[in-house]
Design an enzyme around this catalytic site. Structure first.
Site, PDB file in Angstrom:
ATOM      1  CG  ASP A   9       2.740  -6.518  32.299  1.00  0.00           C
ATOM      2  OD1 ASP A   9       1.962  -5.919  32.035  1.00  0.00           O
ATOM      3  OD2 ASP A   9       4.069  -6.257  32.030  1.00  0.00           O
ATOM      4  CG  ASP A 128       2.155  -3.390  22.853  1.00  0.00           C
ATOM      5  OD1 ASP A 128       1.740  -2.470  23.716  1.00  0.00           O
ATOM      6  OD2 ASP A 128       1.763  -4.490  23.001  1.00  0.00           O
TER       7      ASP A 128
END
Length: 251
Positions: A9, A128
């Protein structure tokens, strides 16, 4: 053969990690970390520009290019991908696949157009998902902050129909918690589609990876914290998997 995939990330040029998509800590340089993972048995990598969508900017093409020059394994890039031109830029910079989440929710036709232009194998639909009080899972966008008011299972089916080649499934509830993958969510999505699903969110040790492979038919397990913090190495995870009868590649 099951795949082990570290996830980087990236925010402001640095690898970061948080809990439930918040409270980010800096972990290191993405190019250096990607190179180390490539050399140490990772089957693929995922590079996520986690603030591109919320900041309304393009994906960090310069980082993608530098990573592609240093690694010898396939890698997918997501975050801030909104148009076919965005996809082109990231693939031209050296990525093998592109992950699309928020933009697909805004305009599902993007998945179909992208699959037709670049090939389904290059299009990863990022889902997600967050569980709501009624037990259903909702699709979340904008770094897990915005409820798209879509059922995650039905949405995954639609993404497959539109031409996505695989699904990267992240449990927002489990992200960074280190208490294991959301097995119920993962199984629900895996059972609903015929394309490969990568499980993400919640991995805290090597046993969690074995567990998600044993209890669901996911194709890959993605993890960040356990690898970034040197809790366990990828070769150690693969050794444990093989010992439990899970078919993984040699490191």
């Amino acid at each position: 053969m099951k795949k082990i995939i570290p996830c980087l990330d990236v925010k402001d040029g640095q690898v970061v990690k948080g809990i439930n998509f918040e409270g980010l800590r800096q972990m290191g340089d993405p190019v250096e970390m990607a190179s180390n993972y490539s050399d140490n048995g990772a089957d693929e990598l995922v590079l996520l520009d986690i603030s591109a969508t919320t900041e309304g900017r393009d994906t960090m093409v310069d980082v993608v290019k530098r990573v592609s020059e240093k690694i010898s394994i396939p890698f997918a890039v997501g975050g801030g991908i909104k148009t076919l031109d965005d996809i082109s830029r990231v693939l031209d910079a050296g990525a093998d696949k592109v992950g699309i989440n928020s933009a697909a929710v805004d305009r599902p036709e993007l998945i179909k157009e992208a699959a037709q232009k670049f090939g389904s194998e290059k299009i990863v639909a990022a889902v997600d998902a967050k569980q709501f009080p009624d037990g259903s899972w909702h699709v979340m966008t904008h770094g897990g902050m915005k409820d798209a008011e879509l059922d995650a299972v039905q949405w995954s089916k639609m993404l497959e129909e539109l031409g996505a080649g695989e699904i990267l499934l992240t449990s927002v509830d489990r992200d960074g918690m280190k208490d294991g993958y959301d097995l119920e969510l993962t199984k629900a999505i895996v059972d609903a589609v015929d394309i490969p699903v990568t499980a993400s969110g919640g991995c805290g040790n090597a046993d969690h990876i074995v567990e998600v492979f044993e209890k669901t038919d996911c194709a890959s397990a993605l993890a960040a914290s356990i690898f970034h913090e040197n809790t366990v190495s990828i070769p150690e995870v693969k050794k444990l998997c093989r010992g439990q009868g899970v078919n993984v590649s040699d490191s």
